[in-house]
Design a protein around this motif. Structure first.
Motif, PDB file in Angstrom:
ATOM      1  N   GLN A 176       0.811  -1.209   0.000  1.00 27.64           N
ATOM      2  CA  GLN A 176       0.000   0.000   0.000  1.00 27.64           C
ATOM      3  C   GLN A 176       0.848   1.265   0.000  1.00 27.64           C
ATOM      4  OE1 GLN A 176      -2.185  -0.534   3.661  1.00 27.64           O
ATOM      5  NE2 GLN A 176      -0.524   0.213   4.929  1.00 27.64           N
ATOM      6  N   VAL A 177       0.187   2.360  -0.346  1.00 24.66           N
ATOM      7  CA  VAL A 177       0.754   3.703  -0.285  1.00 24.66           C
ATOM      8  C   VAL A 177       0.110   4.423   0.893  1.00 24.66           C
ATOM      9  CG1 VAL A 177       0.791   5.959  -1.427  1.00 24.66           C
ATOM     10  CG2 VAL A 177       1.247   3.883  -2.747  1.00 24.66           C
ATOM     11  N   GLU A 178       0.916   5.184   1.656  1.00 26.43           N
ATOM     12  CA  GLU A 178       0.331   6.059   2.675  1.00 26.43           C
ATOM     13  C   GLU A 178       0.846   7.486   2.522  1.00 26.43           C
ATOM     14  OE1 GLU A 178      -0.711   6.514   7.405  1.00 26.43           O
ATOM     15  OE2 GLU A 178       0.590   4.866   6.763  1.00 26.43           O
ATOM     16  N   GLY A 179       2.119   7.724   2.793  1.00 30.06           N
ATOM     17  CA  GLY A 179       2.643   9.081   2.722  1.00 30.06           C
ATOM     18  C   GLY A 179       2.621   9.629   1.306  1.00 30.06           C
ATOM     19  N   MET A 180       2.039  10.824   1.136  1.00 27.41           N
ATOM     20  CA  MET A 180       1.972  11.464  -0.182  1.00 27.41           C
ATOM     21  C   MET A 180       2.066  12.972  -0.009  1.00 27.41           C
ATOM     22  SD  MET A 180      -0.928   9.379  -2.366  1.00 27.41           S
ATOM     23  CE  MET A 180      -2.300   9.777  -1.280  1.00 27.41           C
ATOM     24  N   VAL A 181       2.635  13.639  -1.040  1.00 23.88           N
ATOM     25  CA  VAL A 181       2.681  15.094  -1.062  1.00 23.88           C
ATOM     26  C   VAL A 181       2.769  15.540  -2.512  1.00 23.88           C
ATOM     27  CG1 VAL A 181       5.209  15.304  -0.884  1.00 23.88           C
ATOM     28  CG2 VAL A 181       3.738  17.129  -0.001  1.00 23.88           C
ATOM     29  N   VAL A 182       2.154  16.694  -2.825  1.00 25.66           N
ATOM     30  CA  VAL A 182       2.185  17.254  -4.172  1.00 25.66           C
ATOM     31  C   VAL A 182       3.037  18.517  -4.162  1.00 25.66           C
ATOM     32  CG1 VAL A 182       0.837  18.263  -6.056  1.00 25.66           C
ATOM     33  CG2 VAL A 182      -0.076  16.310  -4.771  1.00 25.66           C
ATOM     34  N   ASP A 183       3.945  18.612  -5.145  1.00 27.54           N
ATOM     35  CA  ASP A 183       4.693  19.845  -5.364  1.00 27.54           C
ATOM     36  C   ASP A 183       3.846  20.731  -6.270  1.00 27.54           C
ATOM     37  OD1 ASP A 183       6.424  21.895  -6.086  1.00 27.54           O
ATOM     38  OD2 ASP A 183       8.181  20.592  -6.125  1.00 27.54           O
ATOM     39  N   PRO A 184       3.293  21.842  -5.760  1.00 24.62           N
ATOM     40  CA  PRO A 184       2.374  22.648  -6.567  1.00 24.62           C
ATOM     41  C   PRO A 184       3.058  23.371  -7.718  1.00 24.62           C
ATOM     42  CG  PRO A 184       2.842  23.756  -4.506  1.00 24.62           C
ATOM     43  CD  PRO A 184       3.478  22.408  -4.415  1.00 24.62           C
ATOM     44  N   VAL A 185       4.378  23.537  -7.660  1.00 28.88           N
ATOM     45  CA  VAL A 185       5.078  24.258  -8.712  1.00 28.88           C
ATOM     46  C   VAL A 185       5.065  23.478 -10.021  1.00 28.88           C
ATOM     47  CG1 VAL A 185       7.328  25.138  -9.441  1.00 28.88           C
ATOM     48  CG2 VAL A 185       6.512  25.557  -7.117  1.00 28.88           C
ATOM     49  N   ASN A 186       5.297  22.178  -9.935  1.00 28.70           N
ATOM     50  CA  ASN A 186       5.351  21.373 -11.158  1.00 28.70           C
ATOM     51  C   ASN A 186       4.252  20.325 -11.243  1.00 28.70           C
ATOM     52  OD1 ASN A 186       6.292  19.291  -9.395  1.00 28.70           O
ATOM     53  ND2 ASN A 186       8.400  19.976  -9.702  1.00 28.70           N
ATOM     54  N   GLY A 187       3.341  20.281 -10.263  1.00 27.47           N
ATOM     55  CA  GLY A 187       2.218  19.353 -10.319  1.00 27.47           C
ATOM     56  C   GLY A 187       2.623  17.902 -10.196  1.00 27.47           C
ATOM     57  N   MET A 188       3.703  17.620  -9.471  1.00 27.02           N
ATOM     58  CA  MET A 188       4.151  16.253  -9.297  1.00 27.02           C
ATOM     59  C   MET A 188       3.729  15.717  -7.927  1.00 27.02           C
ATOM     60  SD  MET A 188       5.602  14.895 -11.877  1.00 27.02           S
ATOM     61  CE  MET A 188       6.158  15.439 -13.501  1.00 27.02           C
TER      62      MET A 188
END
Length: 438
Positions: free
Chosen positions: A257-269
């Motif tokens: 499974q995946v738990e930790g996630m974060v989005v970089d808003p500058v490049n949409g990754m």
């Protein structure tokens, strides 16, 4: 899992490339010795929250994931919003004192099981019918839904108010029986697309490899709901360099499974920690081909599950894993610097360390160093087996003028008998920056 037409097309477009992407060892890991956590610099916390206990005596609160809300009008009165699993949500001030406690709604099932919140993130300036608002968003694992709380620091009774649309649908499950199986909403990251102004949540599924993209939608009566845009499944089986196939050991029927996630808003990754595999980079709209930017040390290690002990016995390490992080990899958060640079920070739960990766795509998310959070003088201990982390590089008044890192501590000390003891540690961000500059 049922997918929309757009979801099917997204998965078909990338499925053949996923395994190949997983095989590539990141350039920064090649030809280097494994990084020992003992050699990393240490930082110490300045404060810690009251202990939470997960027990059979009516407590059932287990610290998990934090988020930092900055009060722009009065930074000293900023808040940390955190999940306590069956204990719901906890809100703390910058002295780590409890400000508000919100219970998780009871789950619906044969045993009337308690609710369970898993991860939390923030949205800023979402336009509701009553005006713009900052929101705390949490994954309600007990109901397979998201829940939304408006933040008003000066509201009588506490800063959080539930503004969840009661008609919000399950994220993954088709019926109550599926919800009762608890393969429900788990990890969470929010994101506002600067090009369109639309806000989204990316949600992972417990014991599965799926991630869902949800568009967040205000309702006419000031509530918030969502609609599913598409889903994507990360791999669960990987082909190793020796030609064999490998899956991480786990309970029968469980997928990595995946738990930790974060989005970089500058490049949409989106950066997603697949706990027993490593860290993926993929587009936050879940299109394109995900890339595995680093692997856990245990990648490729065979294991045998023992039903009696409910544990895995590892075999010989074939040497296909990474060098910087150990399973589980969790607690991803984005450290943004004033010049536009910064780091993706990840909790390496298996060796009680934190790893920092360059956020610049041109640098291929190169590993930049790491650190530990260790005991301070007096009664403050460090962080072990960290589940969640949040960082904010912005002035937070006199207490944290250089920003703040909040990390979960999976083993708060001193212990209390047979009860699991957890809490959150507050760390001056300048200490972290100094450690990464060493």
């Amino acid at each position: 899992m049922t997918r929309s037409t757009s979801a099917r097309s997204a998965v078909v477009a990338v499925i053949t490339a996923l395994t190949a992407a997983a095989l590539a060892v990141p350039a920064q890991a090649e030809g280097r010795h494994r990084v020992s956590g003992d050699s990393l610099p240490s930082v110490t916390p300045r404060a810690e929250t009251p202990v939470l206990h997960d027990d059979d005596e009516g407590g059932n609160a287990d610290a998990d994931d934090p988020a930092i809300w900055r009060n722009a009008a009065a930074p000293d009165r900023s808040l940390v919003v955190a999940t306590a699993k069956e204990g719901g949500l906890r809100v703390y001030d910058l002295d780590a004192r409890l400000v508000q406690s919100i219970a998780a709604p009871p789950a619906v099932g044969e045993d009337d099981a308690p609710g369970r919140f898993n991860n939390v993130d923030l949205l800023h300036g979402l336009r509701l019918s009553s005006g713009k608002a900052d929101l705390a968003v949490t994954s309600d694992r007990g109901h397979d839904r998201l829940r939304f709380y408006r933040i008003d620091r000066d509201r009588t009774g506490g800063p959080l108010t539930d503004v969840t649309d009661p008609a919000s649908p399950p994220v993954f499950s088709q019926d109550q029986a599926e919800i009762n199986d608890q393969r429900t909403a788990y990890g969470l990251a929010t994101w506002t697309d600067p090009a369109t102004g639309k806000s989204y949540a990316l949600v992972s599924r417990r014991e599965r490899t799926g991630i869902a993209l949800l568009e967040l939608l205000p309702t006419a009566d000031g509530k918030v709901t969502y609609r599913k845009i598409r889903t994507l499944d990360l791999p669960s089986t990987f082909r190793l360099p020796d030609g064999t196939s490998w899956s991480p050991c786990g309970e029968p029927g469980e997928l990595p499974q995946v738990e930790g996630m974060v989005v970089d808003p500058v490049n949409g990754m989106l950066y997603a920690g697949q706990e027993d595999i490593g860290i993926w980079r993929l587009r936050a709209d879940l299109t394109g081909t995900p890339k595995l930017i680093d692997k856990v040390r245990e990648y490729g290690v065979p294991g045998a599950y023992d039903e009696e002990t409910e544990e895995c016995t590892p075999g010989a390490d074939p040497g296909y894993g990474g060098t910087k992080i150990s399973a589980d990899v969790e607690g991803l958060t984005l450290l943004t610097e004033s010049d536009g640079d910064g780091y993706i920070l990840a909790s390496s739960q298996g060796d009680d360390t934190f790893a920092a990766y360059d956020r610049e795509l041109e640098d291929a998310n190169e590993y930049e160093g790491g650190f530990r959070v260790t005991a301070a003088s007096g009664a403050l201990d460090g962080s072990e087996e960290c589940d969640g982390a949040a960082v904010l590089n912005a002035p937070l008044g006199s207490k944290y003028p250089n920003g703040l890192l909040v990390v979960q501590d999976g083993h708060d000390a001193p212990g209390d008998g047979n009860r699991d003891a957890t809490n959150f540690k507050f760390v001056d961000l300048d200490k972290v920056m100094d450690a990464l500059d060493d």
